[in-house]
Design a protein around this motif. Structure first.
Motif, PDB file in Angstrom:
ATOM      1  N   UNK A 182       0.789  -1.163   0.061  1.00 21.92           N
ATOM      2  CA  UNK A 182       0.040  -0.006  -0.080  1.00 21.92           C
ATOM      3  C   UNK A 182       1.015   1.096   0.075  1.00 21.92           C
ATOM      4  N   UNK A 183       0.280   2.168  -0.742  1.00 23.45           N
ATOM      5  CA  UNK A 183       0.970   3.576  -0.640  1.00 23.45           C
ATOM      6  C   UNK A 183       0.287   4.335   0.549  1.00 23.45           C
ATOM      7  N   UNK A 184       1.313   4.881   1.437  1.00 27.48           N
ATOM      8  CA  UNK A 184       0.830   5.515   2.700  1.00 27.48           C
ATOM      9  C   UNK A 184       1.078   7.256   2.401  1.00 27.48           C
ATOM     10  N   UNK A 185       0.349   7.970   2.907  1.00 26.61           N
ATOM     11  CA  UNK A 185       0.425   9.543   3.295  1.00 26.61           C
ATOM     12  C   UNK A 185       0.635   9.368   4.818  1.00 26.61           C
ATOM     13  N   UNK A 186       1.783   9.985   5.325  1.00 26.91           N
ATOM     14  CA  UNK A 186       2.157   9.835   6.554  1.00 26.91           C
ATOM     15  C   UNK A 186       1.703  11.097   7.162  1.00 26.91           C
ATOM     16  N   UNK A 246      -2.391   6.851   6.310  1.00 30.14           N
ATOM     17  CA  UNK A 246      -3.618   6.396   5.475  1.00 30.14           C
ATOM     18  C   UNK A 246      -3.224   5.887   4.361  1.00 30.14           C
ATOM     19  N   UNK A 247      -3.840   4.631   4.260  1.00 24.76           N
ATOM     20  CA  UNK A 247      -3.644   4.289   2.554  1.00 24.76           C
ATOM     21  C   UNK A 247      -4.438   4.781   1.826  1.00 24.76           C
ATOM     22  N   UNK A 248      -4.577   4.525   0.669  1.00 22.17           N
ATOM     23  CA  UNK A 248      -5.375   5.020  -0.689  1.00 22.17           C
ATOM     24  C   UNK A 248      -6.815   4.949  -0.236  1.00 22.17           C
ATOM     25  N   UNK A 249      -7.110   3.751   0.229  1.00 19.47           N
ATOM     26  CA  UNK A 249      -8.564   3.402   0.618  1.00 19.47           C
ATOM     27  C   UNK A 249      -8.854   4.009   2.051  1.00 19.47           C
ATOM     28  N   UNK A 250      -7.834   4.588   2.620  1.00 21.64           N
ATOM     29  CA  UNK A 250      -8.223   5.281   3.812  1.00 21.64           C
ATOM     30  C   UNK A 250      -8.313   4.652   5.213  1.00 21.64           C
ATOM     31  N   UNK A 251      -7.443   3.500   5.085  1.00 24.55           N
ATOM     32  CA  UNK A 251      -7.221   2.759   6.235  1.00 24.55           C
ATOM     33  C   UNK A 251      -6.130   3.177   7.057  1.00 24.55           C
ATOM     34  N   UNK A 252      -6.460   3.302   8.185  1.00 24.00           N
ATOM     35  CA  UNK A 252      -5.202   3.735   9.262  1.00 24.00           C
ATOM     36  C   UNK A 252      -3.934   2.552   9.374  1.00 24.00           C
ATOM     37  N   UNK A 253      -2.899   3.014   9.412  1.00 19.48           N
ATOM     38  CA  UNK A 253      -1.732   2.401   9.445  1.00 19.48           C
ATOM     39  C   UNK A 253      -0.834   3.033  10.369  1.00 19.48           C
ATOM     40  N   UNK A 303       5.413   4.816  12.934  1.00 22.04           N
ATOM     41  CA  UNK A 303       6.014   5.653  13.882  1.00 22.04           C
ATOM     42  C   UNK A 303       7.284   6.135  13.340  1.00 22.04           C
ATOM     43  N   UNK A 304       7.937   5.246  12.392  1.00 16.52           N
ATOM     44  CA  UNK A 304       9.266   5.633  11.953  1.00 16.52           C
ATOM     45  C   UNK A 304       9.261   6.464  10.744  1.00 16.52           C
ATOM     46  N   UNK A 305       8.374   6.783  10.225  1.00 16.07           N
ATOM     47  CA  UNK A 305       8.104   7.748   8.894  1.00 16.07           C
ATOM     48  C   UNK A 305       7.966   9.199   9.060  1.00 16.07           C
ATOM     49  N   UNK A 306       8.354   9.769   8.216  1.00 10.23           N
ATOM     50  CA  UNK A 306       8.330  11.369   8.289  1.00 10.23           C
ATOM     51  C   UNK A 306       6.900  11.778   7.799  1.00 10.23           C
ATOM     52  N   UNK A 307       6.459  12.920   8.537  1.00 11.51           N
ATOM     53  CA  UNK A 307       5.070  13.535   8.049  1.00 11.51           C
ATOM     54  C   UNK A 307       5.103  13.983   6.711  1.00 11.51           C
ATOM     55  N   UNK A 308       4.069  13.737   5.933  1.00 14.41           N
ATOM     56  CA  UNK A 308       4.056  14.168   4.608  1.00 14.41           C
ATOM     57  C   UNK A 308       4.504  13.238   3.479  1.00 14.41           C
ATOM     58  N   UNK A 309       5.472  12.187   4.073  1.00 15.42           N
ATOM     59  CA  UNK A 309       5.919  11.558   2.948  1.00 15.42           C
ATOM     60  C   UNK A 309       4.824  10.506   2.421  1.00 15.42           C
ATOM     61  N   UNK A 310       4.905  10.280   1.176  1.00  5.98           N
ATOM     62  CA  UNK A 310       4.209   9.195   0.479  1.00  5.98           C
ATOM     63  C   UNK A 310       5.270   8.054   0.351  1.00  5.98           C
ATOM     64  N   UNK A 311       4.981   6.966   0.915  1.00 12.91           N
ATOM     65  CA  UNK A 311       5.733   5.858   0.994  1.00 12.91           C
ATOM     66  C   UNK A 311       4.878   4.569   0.681  1.00 12.91           C
TER      67      UNK A 311
END
Length: 424
Positions: free
Chosen positions: A373-377, A384-391, A394-402
């Motif tokens: 899944x692609x996440x927006x942190x 959130x995943x593309x289908x708006x599921x919460x993930x 904690x180790x990822x930077x805000x606003x990153x798409x990963x």
């Protein structure tokens, strides 16, 4: 305190307007002030706003407290009579700097506190330009305000007025502003967003607006819609679901119930079959589509069988994110004059519907395990995943798409591990 603090209740439109309010209040030179942007959807929302006002006064005895939003529009005298409140602004007045320049510096009577005009007299929604939404990595854009429908349970048209749309060019300009500020995801929001454009030249639709935005602002990485009325979905919207990867595969539906008689008594414009058909059509076009929905438990005259129809609808179509509201009579609405159910029964039914929603959410989380899944942190260690599921991220930077691999879940959110260096 110094500066302007905003306390926001309710919908995404309120979140967007709170940033406009902050900007206008600061432009007016307001200082040492707390703006409370209220919600009127339920009696509980109004109670929470009043509680927050009292707490704000205890914590900030010398600040000016200005109350606005839908509850202030519909219950203006009740808020003006609160000793903690210095001024009450209507939903239209809260968006102009002149309103904040006129806030008194001294004690006044309840009537003198009021800056609330007739919201039904408002015929247009002025574009509001902002470049930042405090605390959010997703940006909201108001595309529409008000509502022309009169659902029997709903007070919001009396707080927001009739439907009016923001011109398409202004929405495009606002989207460019936000993208230039670093936002990768845009959410189009309104009171009745799918009625967008009916009052504009050429009567463009929400789907056409979304298509135009993605074409004219190609830097938008993810585009979402806030709550929609599925009966108003047009072919442009279905095209986006089928063909546009930047249009996110999640829709939040204003379903409200699953029984045809209750839907009729609510004055909803869709039937149970209409809701099922729309969800099935959308999933045929894009298999990964997920759905959220608002549902009301305990509407007046609701029998056990009618309630079971609401539960079974959510289960039949697999609503992944179910928002349950125990029915709350709003003064001045037709439903408040209908035969009411016992409050204990309403609470029981709401609890039962929420339990059904929790089970559906568990099934949805189960289906996501093992996928990529692609996440927006976000800013809080979540994403959130593309289908708006919460993930949990904690180790990822805000606003990153990963891009990540989903490894499991804890019943509330998904767990992940980074996929092979797939950040954007």
């Amino acid at each position: 305190m110094s500066g302007v603090e905003v306390i926001t209740f309710g919908c995404r439109l309120n979140t967007y307007e709170s940033e406009v309010m902050r900007s206008q209040a600061e432009a007016a030179g307001l200082n040492n002030a707390i703006l409370v942007n209220t919600c009127a959807v339920t009696g509980e929302a109004v109670r929470q706003a009043r509680q927050a006002i009292r707490r704000a006064r205890r914590d900030n005895p010398h600040a000016r407290i200005i109350v606005t939003g839908c509850a202030a529009q519909t219950e203006k005298h009740a808020f003006a009579e609160m000793a903690e409140v210095d001024a009450v602004l209507g939903n239209e007045e809260k968006l102009t700097s002149a309103s904040y320049r006129s806030v008194p510096d001294f004690g006044v009577s309840a009537e003198e506190k009021l800056r609330v005009n007739d919201i039904m007299s408002v015929r247009a929604t002025a574009p509001q330009m902002i470049r930042h939404i405090d605390g959010h990595v997703r940006a909201f854009i108001q595309v529409q305000n008000g509502c022309d429908h009169r659902c029997t349970f709903c007070i919001i048209p009396y707080g927001r007025g009739n439907s009016r749309s923001v011109p398409m060019g202004a929405v495009v300009s606002q989207a460019r502003n936000l993208v230039e500020s670093g936002y990768r995801e845009i959410v189009l929001t309104g009171v009745d967003a799918t009625s967008y454009g009916a009052d504009l030249p050429g009567t463009p639709t929400l789907g056409l607006l979304a298509k135009t935005l993605l074409k004219q602002v190609p830097e938008i990485r993810r585009l979402r819609l806030s709550s929609i009325d599925s009966i108003e979905a047009d072919q442009h919207l279905m095209d986006l679901i089928a063909d546009e990867p930047r249009f996110m595969p999640h829709l939040h539906l204003s379903l409200q119930h699953g029984d045809d008689m209750i839907l009729k008594r609510m004055k909803r414009r869709h039937s149970r079959a209409d809701a099922i058909r729309f969800i099935e059509d959308a999933r045929r076009l894009r298999s990964e589509m997920s759905f959220g929905a608002d549902m009301i438990a305990g509407f007046p005259t609701e029998t056990d069988a009618m309630f079971e129809n609401a539960v079974s609808l959510a289960e039949e179509v697999g609503i992944a994110h179910l928002h349950v509201f125990p029915y709350s009579p709003r003064p001045g609405t037709p439903a408040a004059r209908m035969p009411q159910l016992d409050r204990a029964l309403i609470k029981q039914r709401a609890a039962r519907l929420r339990l059904a929603g929790q089970k559906l959410h568990q099934s949805h989380l189960d289906s996501m395990v093992g996928t990529r899944q692609w996440l927006l942190v976000e800013n809080n260690g979540l994403a959130h995943t593309e289908n708006f599921t919460l993930v949990a991220a904690p180790s990822l930077r805000p606003r990153d798409l990963v891009q990540v691999a989903i490894t499991g879940h804890n019943g509330k959110h998904l767990d992940m591990q980074l996929a092979a260096a797939d950040a954007a």
